[in-house]
Design a protein around this motif. Sequence first.
Motif, PDB file in Angstrom:
ATOM      1  N   ASP A  12      42.688  25.264  68.378  1.00  0.00           N
ATOM      2  CA  ASP A  12      43.639  25.108  67.284  1.00  0.00           C
ATOM      3  C   ASP A  12      45.081  25.309  67.720  1.00  0.00           C
ATOM      4  OD1 ASP A  12      42.680  27.833  67.639  1.00  0.00           O
ATOM      5  OD2 ASP A  12      43.965  28.353  65.929  1.00  0.00           O
ATOM      6  N   ASP A  13      45.290  25.800  68.934  1.00  0.00           N
ATOM      7  CA  ASP A  13      46.638  25.972  69.491  1.00  0.00           C
ATOM      8  C   ASP A  13      47.036  24.672  70.199  1.00  0.00           C
ATOM      9  OD1 ASP A  13      48.850  26.560  71.179  1.00  0.00           O
ATOM     10  OD2 ASP A  13      48.329  28.688  71.130  1.00  0.00           O
ATOM     11  N   GLU A  14      48.009  23.975  69.638  1.00  0.00           N
ATOM     12  CA  GLU A  14      48.383  22.664  70.171  1.00  0.00           C
ATOM     13  C   GLU A  14      48.853  22.732  71.618  1.00  0.00           C
ATOM     14  OE1 GLU A  14      51.226  18.806  69.069  1.00  0.00           O
ATOM     15  OE2 GLU A  14      51.435  20.703  67.979  1.00  0.00           O
ATOM     16  N   LYS A  18      47.026  20.712  74.623  1.00  0.00           N
ATOM     17  CA  LYS A  18      47.711  19.715  75.447  1.00  0.00           C
ATOM     18  C   LYS A  18      47.689  20.112  76.922  1.00  0.00           C
ATOM     19  CE  LYS A  18      50.837  17.739  71.982  1.00  0.00           C
ATOM     20  NZ  LYS A  18      52.243  17.493  71.593  1.00  0.00           N
ATOM     21  N   SER A  19      47.837  21.416  77.180  1.00  0.00           N
ATOM     22  CA  SER A  19      47.825  21.903  78.565  1.00  0.00           C
ATOM     23  C   SER A  19      46.470  21.644  79.220  1.00  0.00           C
ATOM     24  CB  SER A  19      48.150  23.397  78.591  1.00  0.00           C
ATOM     25  OG  SER A  19      48.048  23.903  79.901  1.00  0.00           O
ATOM     26  N   LEU A  20      45.394  21.944  78.489  1.00  0.00           N
ATOM     27  CA  LEU A  20      44.058  21.712  79.023  1.00  0.00           C
ATOM     28  C   LEU A  20      43.802  20.218  79.221  1.00  0.00           C
ATOM     29  CD1 LEU A  20      41.949  24.265  76.930  1.00  0.00           C
ATOM     30  CD2 LEU A  20      42.521  24.399  79.360  1.00  0.00           C
ATOM     31  N   ASP A  21      44.264  19.429  78.283  1.00  0.00           N
ATOM     32  CA  ASP A  21      44.087  17.979  78.378  1.00  0.00           C
ATOM     33  C   ASP A  21      44.779  17.440  79.634  1.00  0.00           C
ATOM     34  OD1 ASP A  21      43.269  15.395  77.230  1.00  0.00           O
ATOM     35  OD2 ASP A  21      45.416  15.060  77.005  1.00  0.00           O
ATOM     36  N   PHE A  22      45.983  17.897  79.879  1.00  0.00           N
ATOM     37  CA  PHE A  22      46.736  17.458  81.066  1.00  0.00           C
ATOM     38  C   PHE A  22      46.026  17.891  82.349  1.00  0.00           C
ATOM     39  CE2 PHE A  22      49.867  18.204  84.411  1.00  0.00           C
ATOM     40  CZ  PHE A  22      50.477  16.965  84.479  1.00  0.00           C
ATOM     41  N   LEU A  23      45.587  19.147  82.398  1.00  0.00           N
ATOM     42  CA  LEU A  23      44.905  19.679  83.577  1.00  0.00           C
ATOM     43  C   LEU A  23      43.642  18.876  83.878  1.00  0.00           C
ATOM     44  CD1 LEU A  23      44.257  21.877  85.726  1.00  0.00           C
ATOM     45  CD2 LEU A  23      43.135  23.162  83.878  1.00  0.00           C
ATOM     46  N   ALA A  32      38.780  14.253  75.445  1.00  0.00           N
ATOM     47  CA  ALA A  32      39.049  14.024  74.030  1.00  0.00           C
ATOM     48  C   ALA A  32      39.412  15.389  73.453  1.00  0.00           C
ATOM     49  CB  ALA A  32      37.836  13.443  73.319  1.00  0.00           C
ATOM     50  N   THR A  33      40.387  15.442  72.560  1.00  0.00           N
ATOM     51  CA  THR A  33      40.837  16.729  72.032  1.00  0.00           C
ATOM     52  C   THR A  33      40.655  16.794  70.518  1.00  0.00           C
ATOM     53  OG1 THR A  33      43.138  15.973  71.773  1.00  0.00           O
ATOM     54  CG2 THR A  33      42.528  16.971  73.884  1.00  0.00           C
ATOM     55  N   TYR A  34      40.451  18.030  70.051  1.00  0.00           N
ATOM     56  CA  TYR A  34      40.203  18.260  68.627  1.00  0.00           C
ATOM     57  C   TYR A  34      40.922  19.548  68.223  1.00  0.00           C
ATOM     58  CZ  TYR A  34      36.368  15.227  70.084  1.00  0.00           C
ATOM     59  OH  TYR A  34      35.631  14.217  70.645  1.00  0.00           O
ATOM     60  N   GLU A  35      41.541  19.505  67.052  1.00  0.00           N
ATOM     61  CA  GLU A  35      42.297  20.666  66.580  1.00  0.00           C
ATOM     62  C   GLU A  35      41.377  21.766  66.070  1.00  0.00           C
ATOM     63  OE1 GLU A  35      45.920  21.664  63.404  1.00  0.00           O
ATOM     64  OE2 GLU A  35      45.237  19.600  63.729  1.00  0.00           O
ATOM     65  N   THR A  36      40.221  21.390  65.555  1.00  0.00           N
ATOM     66  CA  THR A  36      39.266  22.365  65.021  1.00  0.00           C
ATOM     67  C   THR A  36      37.840  21.960  65.375  1.00  0.00           C
ATOM     68  OG1 THR A  36      38.981  21.196  62.917  1.00  0.00           O
ATOM     69  CG2 THR A  36      40.766  22.834  63.034  1.00  0.00           C
ATOM     70  N   ALA A  37      36.935  22.925  65.282  1.00  0.00           N
ATOM     71  CA  ALA A  37      35.525  22.624  65.489  1.00  0.00           C
ATOM     72  C   ALA A  37      35.010  21.699  64.392  1.00  0.00           C
ATOM     73  CB  ALA A  37      34.713  23.922  65.508  1.00  0.00           C
ATOM     74  N   ASP A  55      37.833  27.047  72.293  1.00  0.00           N
ATOM     75  CA  ASP A  55      38.280  28.412  72.023  1.00  0.00           C
ATOM     76  C   ASP A  55      37.188  29.074  71.191  1.00  0.00           C
ATOM     77  OD1 ASP A  55      39.783  30.677  71.846  1.00  0.00           O
ATOM     78  OD2 ASP A  55      41.267  29.874  70.451  1.00  0.00           O
ATOM     79  N   VAL A  56      37.003  30.350  71.370  1.00  0.00           N
ATOM     80  CA  VAL A  56      35.928  31.021  70.645  1.00  0.00           C
ATOM     81  C   VAL A  56      36.391  31.498  69.275  1.00  0.00           C
ATOM     82  CG1 VAL A  56      36.337  33.352  71.528  1.00  0.00           C
ATOM     83  CG2 VAL A  56      34.009  32.652  70.921  1.00  0.00           C
TER      84      VAL A  56
END
Length: 214
Positions: A12-14, A18-23, A32-37, A55-56
């Motif tokens: 939920d932390d943008e 984005k950092s994980l997506d770039f890495l 693929a990224t998602y803001e929430t479960a 994220d847990v």
Amino acid sequence: MSADAVVHVIDDDESVRKSLDFLLRAAGFRTATYETATAFLQALPDVAPGCIVTDVKMPEVSGVDLLKTLRDRDVRMPVVVITGHADVPMAVEAMKNGAVDFLEKPFDDEVLLVSIRTALAAAAGAAEREAARNDLRTRIAALSRREREVLDGLVAGKPNKTIAWDLGISPRTVEIYRANVMTKMRAVSLSELVRMTLLAELDDQPAGSADPVR
């Protein structure tokens, strides 16, 4: 895992997302990224197979709740959970509910990449084993009831004469059925036939339930 595998990032932390997506993209992964479960679960019917990094501690549906939902839906994608120091007990609960790993923030980028590669490799191995079992189950399903009864006797270690006595047929007839079983199962030896049958979890399928005697 195939080149089509996707790492699904849920946070939920943008900025973290984005950092994980770039890495991950820089490391050669499709993402693929998602803001929430909740957003991920809504997209689940159409998502590509791969691995989940989540994220847990999230609003609405936590990482633990996500794992429970995936288990209930029989979704077997490996899940790596990310946690803050205060959330370690929750991460431990996530592991108990099927997560393959958890990483405490801040973590080294390479640690995450290794965890994902390991998870994807394990998932690929599991998928291959399941495909092999399904192929063997298909071969077993092609046996007639009598062939299946002879197979059961062979797996139980019974000689042809004993199988013949049990089934009320001649030893020569057992030999014919045995040859048919070997051909249909594509086994070159009795030991291989037994191994293949055990791998297919034959005991989970009632003998003679599918076909009449032929």
